[in-house]
Design an enzyme around this catalytic site. Structure first.
Site, mmCIF file in Angstrom:
data_model
loop_
_atom_site.group_PDB
_atom_site.id
_atom_site.type_symbol
_atom_site.label_atom_id
_atom_site.label_comp_id
_atom_site.label_asym_id
_atom_site.label_seq_id
_atom_site.Cartn_x
_atom_site.Cartn_y
_atom_site.Cartn_z
ATOM 1 N N HIS A 47 1.701 9.541 4.063
ATOM 2 C CA HIS A 47 0.457 8.797 3.880
ATOM 3 C C HIS A 47 -0.103 9.139 2.497
ATOM 4 O O HIS A 47 0.176 10.221 1.953
ATOM 5 C CB HIS A 47 -0.554 9.172 4.974
ATOM 6 C CG HIS A 47 -0.251 8.567 6.309
ATOM 7 N ND1 HIS A 47 -1.186 8.422 7.292
ATOM 8 C CD2 HIS A 47 0.908 8.042 6.811
ATOM 9 C CE1 HIS A 47 -0.636 7.845 8.354
ATOM 10 N NE2 HIS A 47 0.636 7.613 8.088
ATOM 11 N N GLU A 98 -2.948 10.142 1.435
ATOM 12 C CA GLU A 98 -3.703 11.399 1.338
ATOM 13 C C GLU A 98 -2.754 12.597 1.297
ATOM 14 O O GLU A 98 -2.941 13.533 0.513
ATOM 15 C CB GLU A 98 -4.662 11.568 2.521
ATOM 16 C CG GLU A 98 -5.747 10.506 2.614
ATOM 17 C CD GLU A 98 -5.351 9.358 3.541
ATOM 18 O OE1 GLU A 98 -4.156 8.958 3.539
ATOM 19 O OE2 GLU A 98 -6.237 8.858 4.261
ATOM 20 N N CYS A 102 -6.551 9.376 8.776
ATOM 21 C CA CYS A 102 -6.071 9.460 10.168
ATOM 22 C C CYS A 102 -6.051 10.935 10.572
ATOM 23 O O CYS A 102 -6.226 11.821 9.739
ATOM 24 C CB CYS A 102 -4.682 8.834 10.286
ATOM 25 S SG CYS A 102 -3.326 9.926 9.777
ATOM 26 N N CYS A 126 -3.838 13.178 8.435
ATOM 27 C CA CYS A 126 -4.371 13.426 7.089
ATOM 28 C C CYS A 126 -5.608 14.320 7.152
ATOM 29 O O CYS A 126 -5.812 15.173 6.289
ATOM 30 C CB CYS A 126 -4.677 12.097 6.406
ATOM 31 S SG CYS A 126 -3.193 11.129 6.076
#
Lengths: 159, 159
Positions: free
Chosen positions: B56, B58, B86, B89
């Site tokens: 992801h 992040e 999420c 993260c």
């Protein structure tokens, strides 16, 4: 799969955890990913080795298993981990979607050993504005425009 | 830092999200890490590009920022992300410990766009045995022995 088989693979994860007692590459955690009886990935925690705070054993094992399979999904795989996954690793597990997770030590055991997973579980349950790490929302309209343009793509992949 | 400055950096994260509308390296998400006014890391979501479900925006930005700093901690840094993180993260953020998080789209916006973060928030709040991905605990005693040996190390690093 029999409990005896599960214990065999889980002991391999515990071996990976024990490795870090000597190698000091990170905390005493290990994980392996098994598919059709074959170990396709194994890892110890590598946070200190790689200066990567996301390099928990489960995350590293998931990355390696996905690389091995050439897929970002772990269907048909079981993740064995020496300790109940932290929220970051649980999130990674839900994105990778292995068939099952088998773990040895519990969250409570990890807390007794000094690892602060509980704090993260508590923080995630809070609204962003209530969290210990200040969290601010801005530019919502511009962000929603990006999603709108993405939804208009003909061949977007949902995952 | 003024709101105007925050918006400047947050727009860089949105630019990284927009990049994926064309490059299709993963979902329409982007993140940057800023320290003392300098962008030290930036990333788009790279899940499809790298077959890594943990990539992801992040997480990739955190990894790059830590590599840049030679540290597994992000003290003094702010993470700007195109969308509310999420659970994976968020977990990564709590392990990396930046000073603050600034995000644009909300969880609800992400859900509207088809991303299933809500399911993961719900699953993490359940006990392991109640989760959708079956989760089994075995070999607790052997696992606690690893932690015991770890606690007996003189120079262990808690993080």
């Amino acid at each position: 799969m029999t409990a005896h088989k599960h214990e065999h693979y889980l002991r391999l994860a515990l071996d990976m955890a024990r490795l870090n007692l000597g190698a000091r590459h990170g905390g005493p955690f290990g994980a392996v990913v098994v598919r059709n009886g074959e170990v396709i990935a194994s890892a110890s925690n590598e946070v200190l080795l790689t200066n990567d705070p996301t390099a928990h054993a489960e995350v590293v094992a998931i990355r390696r298993a996905c690389e091995h399979l050439g897929s970002f999904q772990l269907e048909g795989c079981i993740l064995y981990t020496s300790c109940e996954p932290c929220p970051m690793c649980l999130g990674a597990i839900y994105w990778a979607r292995p068939d099952a997770v088998v773990f040895a030590a519990t969250r409570e055991d990890a807390a007794d050993a000094g690892f602060d997973d509980e704090h993260i579980y508590q923080q995630i349950a809070l609204a962003p504005g209530q969290r210990q790490i200040p969290s601010v929302q801005l530019l919502g309209e511009e962000a929603r425009d990006v999603f709108k343009d993405w939804k208009n793509l003909d061949d977007r992949i949902l995952y």
